[in-house]
Write an enzyme that holds these catalytic residues in place. Structure first.
Site, short mmCIF file in Angstrom:
data_model
loop_
_atom_site.label_atom_id
_atom_site.label_comp_id
_atom_site.label_asym_id
_atom_site.label_seq_id
_atom_site.Cartn_x
_atom_site.Cartn_y
_atom_site.Cartn_z
N HIS A 1 -12.49 -5.57 2.02
CA HIS A 1 -13.28 -5.32 0.70
C HIS A 1 -13.41 -4.10 0.92
O HIS A 1 -14.19 -3.34 1.58
CB HIS A 1 -14.32 -6.08 0.61
N CYS A 2 -12.89 -3.01 -0.09
CA CYS A 2 -12.98 -1.66 -0.09
C CYS A 2 -14.33 -1.15 -0.98
O CYS A 2 -14.33 -1.33 -2.16
CB CYS A 2 -11.94 -0.86 -0.56
N VAL A 3 -15.42 -0.76 -0.42
CA VAL A 3 -16.43 -0.37 -1.11
C VAL A 3 -16.12 0.86 -2.01
O VAL A 3 -16.98 1.18 -2.97
CB VAL A 3 -17.80 -0.24 -0.11
N ASN B 1 -14.69 -0.47 -4.88
CA ASN B 1 -15.30 -1.73 -5.38
C ASN B 1 -14.41 -2.89 -5.71
O ASN B 1 -14.32 -3.33 -6.79
CB ASN B 1 -16.19 -1.37 -6.35
#
Ligand SMILES: [Zn+2]
Ligand SMILES: [Zn+2]
Length: 230
Positions: free
Chosen positions: A67-69, A72
């Site tokens: 999950h890439c912050v 998002n």
């Protein structure tokens, strides 16, 4: 910006009731990282091999990477290509800003003929200009530009290293999730029915050679494509 928008807006490979039947056929279970018959308690569906439930998005993602912050969004089977383009263009942008800024400062030094000048030090002695003096002088003259140069150089190095890591993952057909899990499996003894302590040897069963692995990133496998190959 285009790659960023594509990456953050694209469907990473959300597993729904309608596509579950086809997605579950795409990858085989390796019986180490992915076992058959494990049901996601939230989505209430059997987890396809290489998928993972993302707690932040609250969805199961096909060929889950991470999950890439920053964007998002989850990075999965269908948007890994956009993530790659985003990462590589971002690194290219940071590197080109660093090069242009460096070239600008060099030109300033060259045109002012600073290197052949001299300065008076604290003891009142005349000293020839050296690199340390030059850097100090440039920093005092163009503080924002020199600060930005330092920042983009660090950014280029960090992003470049991350690009290399992602390229390694792509060429070996691993996701970040699998890379992380396989390292943990390789280190810890696996509890088996046998009395003796056995170590699990993890083998990546998804690699099909460098070219096919790379192709899989830009053209995710489908049940139809898989049938054609086998
Ligand atoms: Zn789930
Ligand atoms: Zn997510």
């Amino acid at each position: 910006m285009g790659c960023f928008v594509l990456c953050s807006r694209a469907d990473p490979g959300i597993i729904t009731k309608s596509n579950h039947a086809s997605l579950i056929k795409i990858y085989a279970y390796d019986a180490v990282l992915f076992r058959k018959g494990i049901v996601c308690p939230t989505c209430n569906m059997e987890k396809p091999a290489r998928s993972k439930h993302c707690g932040l998005c609250n969805i199961c993602v096909h060929r889950f990477d991470h999950h890439c912050v920053w964007v998002n969004n989850c990075i999965g089977a269908f948007n890994t290509k956009y993530f790659f383009l985003y990462l590589f263009t971002l690194t290219g942008m940071a590197a080109s800003i660093a090069l242009i800024t460096g070239a600008f400062l060099l030109q300033v030094v060259r045109l002012s003929n600073m290197m052949h000048g001299s300065y008076i030090d604290e003891q009142g002695q005349e000293q020839a200009v050296d690199i340390l003096f030059l850097v100090q002088h440039l920093f005092l003259t163009f503080p924002r530009i020199v600060f930005m140069l330092g920042f983009v150089v660090i950014l280029t190095l960090v992003l470049g290293a991350y690009c290399c890591f992602n390229l390694y993952l792509a060429l070996t057909n691993q996701t970040s999730n699998e890379w992380y899990k396989s390292r943990r499996v390789g280190c810890s003894p696996h509890v088996t029915a046998q009395p003796q302590d056995r170590r699990v040897v993890y083998k990546n069963i998804y690699s099909n050679g460098i070219w096919m692995n790379l192709k899989e990133i830009f053209k995710p496998l489908t049940v139809l494509g898989k049938k054609k190959r086998t």
